[in-house]
Scaffold this active site. Structure first.
Site: not given
Length: 383
Positions: A74, A123, A146, A154
């Site tokens: 992302g 992502g 991350e 996530d």
């Protein structure tokens, strides 16, 4: 037939759509940004994937990236900037839509074939690993980096990381270790390995298949795939030692166990220790708890949990590590983040627990996932 979705980057077409036979091909098109997912891309993917599920002429989806990356994650720099410029809820809207997209893919009624030819991170894993078929190549590089950014794995990754062999998911999620295509296949993150030179032929074969039968789709991919051996240096060849270290109860104990292995000149253990000591201490503790809990949670619960944690991070309640990580690694690129708290021993259980609780702010609500046939989640249940 070819169409496109335009959004952001000065009107650049960020998601190309091709209709070939009964296949619908979605092409991520931000090659200069390694196809990092912008808000516009997420919105476009949600729109198209939702529409194709209802279209009887769309039998299967093919997802791929333009250039040398499938998707590097992302666009977290965009998220951090939007929060700094406006309000933390700007970032929350991004994750709200991204996690709903992840859930749609995880519960999709038609086969999705993701061609992971290049970088697959964060992502990018969210829009592919949750799908039914994941095709790796010799160019594939997978990672969940991350914790080095002051964030946590996530996109519902605690669901699939916790289901990797032994405690390999903790190793991958905490250290951000990079896996190649053969390793993805061996641990189950990929369903097939197809040499990149055969991808065009595979895609052509899939477009001629007028069926949503996953066994028929699998048979087509099988015809183009091959088995590949692991390199001798692969961490998967040391799964017994990884299990011994990463099954420990706390991050501190994991690091201590790895340091003992590193004494015996275990280069992979030394690299793991170095990665853990560079990462945000708070992110490591949040990540370990999230993956451990994921073993007993559905993909829907994992995504609701991720939204809670993300919102707390965006609010900068216990730490500003996410914004500091984006500054140090993505903006200024000095690669010298100043984490706060700076050490694992400065983090208490209450600080970690808070990230998994509901956000105490008027108007805030838990992530609402669409009702999907055969899937359910009681959002009122305790997470």
């Amino acid at each position: 037939m070819k169409s496109s979705e335009e959004s952001g980057d000065g009107g650049t077409v960020q998601v190309f759509v091709e209709e070939k036979g009964f296949a619908r091909i979605l092409i991520l098109n931000r090659p200069r940004q390694l196809n990092a997912l912008s808000f516009g891309m997420i919105t476009a993917l949600l729109k198209h994937i939702t529409a194709y599920e209802e279209d009887p002429n769309a039998k299967l989806l093919i997802l791929k990236g333009e250039g040398k990356a499938f998707c590097a994650g992302g666009d977290v720099a965009e998220v951090a900037h939007s929060v700094d410029e406006c309000h933390w809820t700007n970032g929350a809207i991004f994750f709200w839509n991204e996690f709903r997209l992840n859930y749609l893919i995880a519960t999709y009624s038609k086969p999705q074939v993701s061609l992971l030819n290049g970088i697959v991170m964060g992502g990018g894993a969210g829009v592919s690993i949750h799908g039914r078929f994941r095709v790796a190549t010799e160019k594939t590089v997978f990672a969940m980096p991350e914790t080095a950014l002051g964030f946590f794995p996530d996109i519902g990754s605690s669901y699939f990381l916790s289901r990797l062999p032994g405690f390999f998911g903790e190793y991958v999620g905490l250290t951000g270790a990079r896996l190649n295509g053969a390793e993805m296949l061996a641990c189950g993150l990929a369903t097939h390995f197809v040499p990149s030179e055969r991808l065009a032929a595979l895609e052509e074969s899939l477009t001629k298949l007028g069926s949503s039968d996953p066994f028929a789709v699998c048979a087509v991919i099988d015809n183009h795939s091959e088995q590949v051996p692991l390199k001798e240096t692969s961490a998967l060849n040391r799964l017994d030692v990884i299990d011994k270290c990463f099954s420990k109860k706390s991050v501190e104990e994991i690091i201590s166990a790895l340091e003992l292995e590193a004494v015996n000149n275990a280069e992979w253990a030394l690299a793991a220790v170095q990665s853990l000591k560079k990462a945000s201490p708070l992110s490591l503790k949040i990540s370990l708890r999230s993956i451990r809990e994921g073993r007993l949670q559905s993909v829907g619960f994992c995504l609701v949990k991720d939204y809670r944690v993300s919102c707390h991070i965006l609010r900068k309640e216990a730490s500003k590590d996410f914004f500091e990580g984006c500054r140090a690694l993505l903006v200024d690129k000095d690669k010298n983040p100043k984490w706060e708290p700076s050490r694992l021993e400065l983090i208490n259980d209450e600080m970690v627990d808070r990230h998994f609780s509901r956000v105490d702010e008027e108007g805030w609500e838990d992530l609402k996932l669409p009702v999907r046939q055969g899937f359910g989640i009681k959002l009122g249940s305790k997470l």
